[in-house]
Design a protein around this motif. Structure first.
Motif, mmCIF file in Angstrom:
data_model
loop_
_atom_site.group_PDB
_atom_site.id
_atom_site.type_symbol
_atom_site.label_atom_id
_atom_site.label_comp_id
_atom_site.label_asym_id
_atom_site.label_seq_id
_atom_site.Cartn_x
_atom_site.Cartn_y
_atom_site.Cartn_z
ATOM 1 N N ALA A 82 0.811 -1.219 0.000
ATOM 2 C CA ALA A 82 0.000 0.000 0.000
ATOM 3 C C ALA A 82 0.840 1.262 0.000
ATOM 4 N N GLY A 83 2.075 1.181 0.533
ATOM 5 C CA GLY A 83 2.901 2.380 0.654
ATOM 6 C C GLY A 83 3.926 2.559 -0.433
ATOM 7 N N CYS A 84 4.249 1.476 -1.160
ATOM 8 C CA CYS A 84 5.241 1.572 -2.250
ATOM 9 C C CYS A 84 4.740 0.971 -3.558
ATOM 10 N N GLY A 85 3.579 0.331 -3.546
ATOM 11 C CA GLY A 85 2.993 -0.192 -4.777
ATOM 12 C C GLY A 85 3.659 -1.437 -5.316
ATOM 13 N N LEU A 86 4.327 -2.219 -4.472
ATOM 14 C CA LEU A 86 5.028 -3.411 -4.959
ATOM 15 C C LEU A 86 4.045 -4.552 -5.238
ATOM 16 N N ARG A 87 4.386 -5.362 -6.233
ATOM 17 C CA ARG A 87 3.643 -6.584 -6.509
ATOM 18 C C ARG A 87 4.020 -7.642 -5.463
ATOM 19 N N GLN A 88 3.201 -8.698 -5.389
ATOM 20 C CA GLN A 88 3.437 -9.721 -4.376
ATOM 21 C C GLN A 88 4.811 -10.363 -4.527
ATOM 22 N N GLY A 89 5.176 -10.770 -5.746
ATOM 23 C CA GLY A 89 6.475 -11.403 -5.953
ATOM 24 C C GLY A 89 7.626 -10.477 -5.630
ATOM 25 N N GLU A 90 7.426 -9.165 -5.878
ATOM 26 C CA GLU A 90 8.467 -8.181 -5.560
ATOM 27 C C GLU A 90 8.611 -8.004 -4.052
ATOM 28 N N LEU A 98 -3.639 -3.847 -2.777
ATOM 29 C CA LEU A 98 -2.801 -2.844 -2.110
ATOM 30 C C LEU A 98 -2.183 -1.897 -3.133
ATOM 31 N N ARG A 99 -1.818 -2.422 -4.301
ATOM 32 C CA ARG A 99 -1.268 -1.563 -5.368
ATOM 33 C C ARG A 99 -2.316 -0.562 -5.837
ATOM 34 N N HIS A 100 -3.552 -1.008 -5.915
ATOM 35 C CA HIS A 100 -4.621 -0.092 -6.336
ATOM 36 C C HIS A 100 -4.810 1.031 -5.324
ATOM 37 N N LEU A 101 -4.691 0.694 -4.046
ATOM 38 C CA LEU A 101 -4.794 1.729 -3.017
ATOM 39 C C LEU A 101 -3.654 2.737 -3.167
ATOM 40 N N TYR A 102 -2.451 2.236 -3.415
ATOM 41 C CA TYR A 102 -1.278 3.097 -3.620
ATOM 42 C C TYR A 102 -1.519 4.049 -4.797
ATOM 43 N N ALA A 103 -1.994 3.497 -5.907
ATOM 44 C CA ALA A 103 -2.230 4.327 -7.094
ATOM 45 C C ALA A 103 -3.307 5.370 -6.835
ATOM 46 N N SER A 104 -4.388 4.973 -6.166
ATOM 47 C CA SER A 104 -5.478 5.920 -5.921
ATOM 48 C C SER A 104 -5.033 7.047 -4.994
ATOM 49 N N ALA A 105 -4.194 6.709 -4.001
ATOM 50 C CA ALA A 105 -3.719 7.744 -3.072
ATOM 51 C C ALA A 105 -2.850 8.766 -3.791
ATOM 52 N N LEU A 106 -1.960 8.297 -4.689
ATOM 53 C CA LEU A 106 -1.080 9.216 -5.407
ATOM 54 C C LEU A 106 -1.857 10.076 -6.395
#
Length: 412
Positions: A214-222, A343-351
């Motif tokens: 949520a805070g850095c937008g990383l994918r699960q594998g990353e 969590l990535r979607h939350l990161y993108a929406s916040a930015l």
């Protein structure tokens, strides 16, 4: 130069100096009459036969061959006879695919392309053939996004056939062929309260997984490929260098998606969560092959998150032991849209809500094309028109004569 041979008639010298005489051959009236003979660019003689009353077609074919030879676009007509299924299997073996996706691509080609195009020659595939195939896929009720991927595989195979000199043009690129278009579901980001509840349900040793998603937008594998060495707490940057992914039944290290490292801003709260984690849990060096489980070089990386046994975290383990229990504890439905990718979607929406530009967001998310980022998240920018109006109003307010009645000065 090539020439056209008339196999039904031949010219023989006249007797005693008389004019040459055209006489019938033993083949007269049997089979094709005209045979075009020419030398291909490889130095070998080629030929193509035409029936009676088709001399004009033979002449046009020969003219086209000679023109193609001059332009360097000549394609041997017999090369297109190679069966599609044979060439497709060759493409699957040699095409540079990510090893983690190769089994999926192989399955798609064998289940949806080879059964239709089968043993027909590559050169026999016309734009109309591609259109008919797509109609059959629609009749089978395949999802649009599935058709998009299958069309890309088909076009890739036929492009390779063009590169190999088997066909002159890719029929998928014809104007009459309309490529399927993907439909992107409208993303609804989780409210902050849901993220907090899910985070509370994650086991303590994995809790920063939520912070990195949520805070850095990383994918699960990353996330499961992150090492403490990837964090620069002084300059507040995180370098995404690798991911943990599965190839067949084995885990490997590999570059992030799109085969490119990237740097992501490291928020203070995320940095604090990582520091607390490092104070509580030791990092464990994990050795995995790089990209290829058979031929890849073994690489050892101290990982931030490992299993109780000290091994890299598998996707299924992460789902069953970390993520799904946390969703259930928070009262969130266990389904695809509520995977860790949320969590990535939350990161993108916040930015985006903070006014960040699409190009920067695409770079931090690791998208190859900002246009893709825009297609996925454009609906999360409802304030854009308001921001545009305010920006233009602020710009024009300084121009002479731009004052409205409410700002006009009083004159006595």
């Amino acid at each position: 130069m090539g020439h056209i041979e008339d196999r039904w008639f031949k010219t023989v010298p006249g007797v005693a100096g008389q004019k040459p005489i055209r006489t019938r051959t033993d083949r007269c009236g049997k089979g094709d009459r005209y045979r075009v003979r020419y030398i291909a660019p490889d130095g070998r003689e080629r030929s193509k036969s035409f029936p009676d009353r088709a001399k004009r077609a033979a002449e046009e074919f020969l003219a086209g061959v000679e023109s193609d030879k001059i332009r360097g676009t000549y394609v041997d007509p017999s090369a297109g006879k190679q069966p599609f299924d044979q060439f497709a299997e060759q493409w699957l073996r040699s095409h540079p695919l990510d090893e983690s996706t190769r089994p999926t691509v192989r399955s798609r080609v064998r289940n949806h392309l080879i059964p239709y195009f089968g043993g027909r020659g590559i050169g026999a595939i016309r734009p109309s053939t591609v259109r008919d195939w797509d109609r059959e896929m629609i009749a089978k009720k395949l999802a649009n996004n599935t058709r998009v991927v299958l069309f890309a595989h088909l076009s890739g195979i036929l492009t390779s056939a063009v590169d190999d000199g088997l066909i002159a043009k890719n029929p998928c690129s014809a104007k009459s062929v309309k490529a399927p278009t993907s439909t992107l579901p409208e993303i609804v980001p989780w409210p902050f309260e849901v993220v907090a509840a899910v985070r509370d349900g994650v086991p303590l040793r994995y809790r920063p997984v939520v912070d990195l998603g949520a805070g850095c937008g990383l994918r699960q594998g990353e996330i499961f490929g992150v090492s403490p060495h990837d964090f620069d707490f002084g300059t507040e940057w995180l370098t995404v260098r690798r991911q943990v992914k599965r190839v067949g039944s084995q885990l490997v290290f590999g570059l992030p998606k799109n085969d490119k490292e990237r740097r992501v801003p490291l928020p203070g709260r995320v940095a604090a969560a990582i520091r607390r984690h490092l104070d509580t849990f030791r990092t464990v060096p994990v050795t995995l092959p790089w990209e290829d489980p058979v031929h890849g070089k073994a690489v050892t990386v101290p990982l931030l998150f490992v299993t109780q046994r000290g091994s890299a975290v598998r996707q299924q383990v992460a789902a069953n032991q970390i993520w799904h229990p946390a969703l259930k504890a928070a009262g969130v439905e266990v389904c695809r849209v509520n995977g860790m990718h949320a969590l990535r979607h939350l990161y993108a929406s916040a930015l985006l809500d903070a006014g960040e530009n699409i190009k920067a967001l695409a770079e931090w998310l690791g998208h190859a094309d900002p246009a893709f980022t825009l297609r996925v998240y454009a609906h999360l920018m409802p304030e854009s028109p308001k921001r545009a109006r305010r920006a233009v109003d602020a710009l024009l307010s300084g121009l002479p004569g731009s004052h409205g009645p409410e700002t006009a000065p009083d004159h006595v």
